[in-house]
Design a protein around this motif. Structure first.
Motif, short mmCIF file in Angstrom:
data_model
loop_
_atom_site.label_atom_id
_atom_site.label_comp_id
_atom_site.label_asym_id
_atom_site.label_seq_id
_atom_site.Cartn_x
_atom_site.Cartn_y
_atom_site.Cartn_z
N GLU A 181 12.21 -12.83 7.08
CA GLU A 181 12.81 -14.15 7.35
C GLU A 181 13.64 -14.63 6.17
N ALA A 182 13.21 -14.35 4.94
CA ALA A 182 13.97 -14.75 3.75
C ALA A 182 15.31 -14.04 3.68
N ASN A 183 15.42 -12.90 4.37
CA ASN A 183 16.68 -12.14 4.42
C ASN A 183 17.45 -12.40 5.70
N GLY A 184 17.15 -13.50 6.36
CA GLY A 184 17.91 -13.91 7.53
C GLY A 184 17.46 -13.28 8.83
N GLY A 185 16.29 -12.69 8.85
CA GLY A 185 15.79 -12.05 10.06
C GLY A 185 15.62 -13.05 11.19
N THR A 186 16.12 -12.67 12.36
CA THR A 186 15.98 -13.48 13.56
C THR A 186 14.96 -12.82 14.46
N PHE A 187 13.89 -13.55 14.76
CA PHE A 187 12.80 -13.01 15.56
C PHE A 187 13.28 -12.75 16.98
N GLU A 188 12.98 -11.54 17.49
CA GLU A 188 13.30 -11.23 18.89
C GLU A 188 12.05 -11.26 19.76
N ASP A 189 11.04 -10.47 19.39
CA ASP A 189 9.82 -10.44 20.21
C ASP A 189 8.72 -9.67 19.50
N GLU A 190 7.60 -9.55 20.18
CA GLU A 190 6.46 -8.77 19.70
C GLU A 190 6.24 -7.63 20.67
N ARG A 191 6.10 -6.41 20.13
CA ARG A 191 5.83 -5.23 20.94
C ARG A 191 4.80 -4.37 20.24
N ASN A 192 3.80 -3.97 20.96
CA ASN A 192 2.82 -3.02 20.43
C ASN A 192 2.26 -3.42 19.07
N GLY A 193 1.98 -4.70 18.88
CA GLY A 193 1.41 -5.17 17.62
C GLY A 193 2.42 -5.31 16.50
N LYS A 194 3.70 -5.24 16.82
CA LYS A 194 4.77 -5.38 15.82
C LYS A 194 5.65 -6.58 16.15
N LEU A 195 6.00 -7.34 15.13
CA LEU A 195 7.00 -8.39 15.26
C LEU A 195 8.35 -7.75 14.98
N ARG A 196 9.34 -8.04 15.83
CA ARG A 196 10.66 -7.39 15.72
C ARG A 196 11.70 -8.43 15.35
N TYR A 197 12.43 -8.16 14.27
CA TYR A 197 13.47 -9.06 13.77
C TYR A 197 14.79 -8.29 13.63
N TRP A 198 15.89 -8.98 13.88
CA TRP A 198 17.22 -8.44 13.62
C TRP A 198 17.79 -9.15 12.40
N VAL A 199 18.33 -8.36 11.47
CA VAL A 199 18.90 -8.87 10.23
C VAL A 199 20.35 -8.45 10.16
N ALA A 200 21.25 -9.42 10.01
CA ALA A 200 22.68 -9.11 9.86
C ALA A 200 22.88 -8.41 8.51
N THR A 201 23.73 -7.39 8.51
CA THR A 201 23.95 -6.65 7.28
C THR A 201 25.21 -7.11 6.59
#
Length: 178
Positions: free
Chosen positions: A158-178
């Motif tokens: 989140e400190a690197n701009g991660g945008t939360f998408e969803d949770e799958r299989n016990g994992k939180l998934r974030y997209w981070v712009a490069t």
């Protein structure tokens, strides 16, 4: 000042101490499917010699090349180490593309900070420093995942701009712009 570098034999002594720290917290065993676990099982027996460690470093570097043979389901991956002088602080792996598994669980980027170096902001700095490298690989948005109970890693993303998408299989998934 710590920096991301291509794996180098120059930090072997510190790397070995870091791997002992990871083992002490239970990493590297037969059920550890992380980067540390797999590499420990494959290479730990040879890390103690300069020649064996140099071969390990060469294999890590070669894993970034498309033509390098790799196990089924694995993709080219750039490994970078976070070091300060000759002190190994952590590692980061950038997977060049996503398989179905990586899309659901692993993501483009995985990282570890050695236990004695945690809670100093290194993971946040490592991820931030890696984003231009990811962009240079042609990845505009990087998927970064973490375990649902890993509050520290969630904060790093989140400190690197991660945008939360969803949770799958016990994992939180974030997209981070490069």
């Amino acid at each position: 000042m710590p920096e991301l570098v291509t794996p180098t034999p120059d930090v072997r002594a510190s790397f070995l101490l870091a791997m002992a720290e990871f083992r002490a917290e239970g990493r590297g065993g037969s059920t550890d499917n992380s980067m540390i676990g797999r590499e420990h099982r494959e290479y730990a027996a040879t890390w103690d010699t300069p020649e064996g460690f140099a071969a390990y470093v060469a294999d890590l570097r070669a894993a970034a090349w498309e033509e390098t043979p790799r196990p089924e389901g694995f993709v080219p991956s750039t490994t970078l180490w976070y070091v300060e002088s000759a002190e190994y602080l952590g590692r980061l792996a950038i997977r060049h593309r996503l398989t179905r598994f990586l899309l659901d669980i692993g993501g483009h980027i995985g990282y570890d900070v050695r236990p004695s170096a945690r809670r100093r902001g290194y993971a946040t700095a490592m991820l931030r420093a890696a984003l231009p490298v990811v962009r240079d690989l042609g990845i505009d948005r990087a998927l970064v995942t973490c375990d649902t109970d890993n509050v520290g890693s969630r904060k790093v993303i989140e400190a690197n701009g991660g945008t939360f998408e969803d949770e799958r299989n016990g994992k939180l998934r974030y997209w981070v712009a490069t």
